[in-house]
Design an enzyme around this catalytic site. Structure first.
Site, PDB file in Angstrom:
ATOM      1  N   HIS A 185       1.588  -8.381   5.723  1.00  0.00           N
ATOM      2  CA  HIS A 185       2.891  -8.264   6.378  1.00  0.00           C
ATOM      3  C   HIS A 185       3.318  -6.797   6.496  1.00  0.00           C
ATOM      4  O   HIS A 185       3.721  -6.333   7.539  1.00  0.00           O
ATOM      5  CB  HIS A 185       3.923  -9.074   5.575  1.00  0.00           C
ATOM      6  CG  HIS A 185       3.916  -8.771   4.098  1.00  0.00           C
ATOM      7  ND1 HIS A 185       2.766  -8.804   3.345  1.00  0.00           N
ATOM      8  CD2 HIS A 185       4.902  -8.367   3.247  1.00  0.00           C
ATOM      9  CE1 HIS A 185       3.046  -8.455   2.096  1.00  0.00           C
ATOM     10  NE2 HIS A 185       4.337  -8.188   2.009  1.00  0.00           N
ATOM     11  N   LYS A 239      -6.169  -5.233   2.106  1.00  0.00           N
ATOM     12  CA  LYS A 239      -4.836  -5.847   2.120  1.00  0.00           C
ATOM     13  C   LYS A 239      -4.009  -5.267   3.258  1.00  0.00           C
ATOM     14  O   LYS A 239      -3.388  -6.004   4.027  1.00  0.00           O
ATOM     15  CB  LYS A 239      -4.124  -5.655   0.770  1.00  0.00           C
ATOM     16  CG  LYS A 239      -2.727  -6.280   0.764  1.00  0.00           C
ATOM     17  CD  LYS A 239      -1.944  -6.059  -0.522  1.00  0.00           C
ATOM     18  CE  LYS A 239      -0.483  -6.468  -0.309  1.00  0.00           C
ATOM     19  NZ  LYS A 239       0.402  -6.110  -1.394  1.00  0.00           N
ATOM     20  N   ASP A 288      12.047  -3.926   3.559  1.00  0.00           N
ATOM     21  CA  ASP A 288      12.528  -5.030   2.741  1.00  0.00           C
ATOM     22  C   ASP A 288      11.594  -6.187   3.004  1.00  0.00           C
ATOM     23  O   ASP A 288      11.315  -6.527   4.154  1.00  0.00           O
ATOM     24  CB  ASP A 288      13.982  -5.405   3.035  1.00  0.00           C
ATOM     25  CG  ASP A 288      14.592  -6.109   1.830  1.00  0.00           C
ATOM     26  OD1 ASP A 288      14.594  -5.514   0.736  1.00  0.00           O
ATOM     27  OD2 ASP A 288      15.033  -7.272   1.963  1.00  0.00           O
ATOM     28  N   SER A 289      11.087  -6.747   1.922  1.00  0.00           N
ATOM     29  CA  SER A 289      10.047  -7.753   2.105  1.00  0.00           C
ATOM     30  C   SER A 289      10.251  -8.881   1.121  1.00  0.00           C
ATOM     31  O   SER A 289      10.977  -8.746   0.143  1.00  0.00           O
ATOM     32  CB  SER A 289       8.680  -7.103   1.923  1.00  0.00           C
ATOM     33  OG  SER A 289       8.689  -6.224   0.832  1.00  0.00           O
TER      34      SER A 289
HETATM   35  P1  IMP Z   1      12.402  -5.707  -2.063  1.00  0.00           P
HETATM   36  O1  IMP Z   1      12.210  -4.473  -2.880  1.00  0.00           O
HETATM   37  O2  IMP Z   1      13.760  -6.287  -2.115  1.00  0.00           O
HETATM   38  O3  IMP Z   1      11.864  -5.550  -0.686  1.00  0.00           O
HETATM   39  O4  IMP Z   1      11.543  -6.815  -2.819  1.00  0.00           O
HETATM   40  C1  IMP Z   1      10.293  -7.080  -2.455  1.00  0.00           C
HETATM   41  C2  IMP Z   1       9.718  -8.091  -3.451  1.00  0.00           C
HETATM   42  O5  IMP Z   1       8.967  -9.053  -2.700  1.00  0.00           O
HETATM   43  C3  IMP Z   1       8.739  -7.426  -4.404  1.00  0.00           C
HETATM   44  O6  IMP Z   1       9.351  -7.047  -5.602  1.00  0.00           O
HETATM   45  C4  IMP Z   1       7.702  -8.513  -4.605  1.00  0.00           C
HETATM   46  O7  IMP Z   1       8.161  -9.401  -5.583  1.00  0.00           O
HETATM   47  C5  IMP Z   1       7.705  -9.233  -3.267  1.00  0.00           C
HETATM   48  N1  IMP Z   1       6.714  -8.616  -2.362  1.00  0.00           N
HETATM   49  C6  IMP Z   1       6.958  -7.886  -1.240  1.00  0.00           C
HETATM   50  N2  IMP Z   1       5.822  -7.452  -0.683  1.00  0.00           N
HETATM   51  C7  IMP Z   1       4.839  -7.908  -1.474  1.00  0.00           C
HETATM   52  C8  IMP Z   1       3.421  -7.749  -1.422  1.00  0.00           C
HETATM   53  O8  IMP Z   1       2.839  -7.072  -0.553  1.00  0.00           O
HETATM   54  N3  IMP Z   1       2.753  -8.374  -2.399  1.00  0.00           N
HETATM   55  C9  IMP Z   1       3.338  -9.104  -3.377  1.00  0.00           C
HETATM   56  N4  IMP Z   1       4.649  -9.246  -3.498  1.00  0.00           N
HETATM   57  C10 IMP Z   1       5.402  -8.647  -2.537  1.00  0.00           C
END
Ligand code: IMP
Length: 203
Positions: free
Chosen positions: A183, A178, A72-73
């Site tokens: 992260h 990258k 989760d990011s």
């Molecule tokens: P998750 O699926 O809830 O973890 O949402 C992660 C969201 O954070 C993604 O849809 C992107 O909008 C943003 N995100 C996470 N990691 C990255 C990355 O490496 N590059 C650009 N956007 C990211």
């Protein structure tokens, strides 16, 4: 060392590409949503990245019965009090695209001066090994939000996230570049150690 089957708890093809790239040399068979019928979409109801990572890995581990890794990011912008944070994927509203999110972010930041545009990406990776064991690790990348899109690679906020040590946005980097500073790359490096430890305990 034995071979481990590890499921990725995501349907995001961009994340799958980056995660597979960083785990490719390990004795691990990576399974994704394409390997299962009716792979569920786990709702992200947590208030933190860590809660959501554990929720996603736990939900998919229960569905598959296999060890599962979830990421989760999100992007945290200082001038916006940490937004979009856990709402990064849906910042511009339900069903929005990466481009919609970037347009909204640049709009919200149009009056923020050059020196106050600091931002960080954070990724939390959870690995659920079985019903009793879950481990989490985290990675961060510090940068700033520029005023227009630059670069065509990567995904999400990459075209507006400038990484000063490289003098480039994440969207101007190759996948390997990258992954070496991002992260997710840093979190996956820590996750690799967990996987290697787990494999050595199984011998
Ligand atoms: P998750 O699926 O809830 O973890 O949402 C992660 C969201 O954070 C993604 O849809 C992107 O909008 C943003 N995100 C996470 N990691 C990255 C990355 O490496 N590059 C650009 N956007 C990211």
């Amino acid at each position: 060392m034995c071979i481990l089957q590890l499921v990725l708890a995501t349907q995001n093809k961009d994340k799958i590409r980056e995660i597979k790239n960083l785990l490719q040399d390990l004795p691990v068979t990576i399974l994704t949503c394409d390997d299962f019928l009716d792979f569920p979409d786990i709702e992200e109801t947590g208030e933190t990245l860590e809660e959501n990572a554990v929720l996603k890995a736990g939900g998919i581990a229960k569905f598959t019965g296999l060890a599962t890794l979830a990421d989760d990011s999100g992007l945290e912008v200082e001038a916006l009090g940490g937004a979009p944070g856990v709402f990064s994927s849906r910042y511009a509203g339900p069903g929005c695209t990466y481009a919609d999110n970037n347009r909204k972010l640049l709009r919200e930041m149009k009056d923020i001066p050059e020196g106050k545009r600091a931002a960080r990406f954070r990724a939390v990776i959870a690995i659920v090994w079985d019903a009793d064991k879950v481990e989490t690790v985290e990675g961060r990348a510090e940068g700033k939000i520029i005023t227009e899109n630059r670069g065509v690679d990567g995904f999400g906020y990459d075209p507006v996230f400038f990484y000063p040590p490289a003098g480039k946005t994440f969207a101007e980097m190759t996948l390997d570049e990258k992954n070496s500073v991002s992260h997710r790359g840093k979190a996956l490096l820590a996750a690799r150690e967990l996987i290697i430890k787990h494999l050595s305990q199984k011998v």
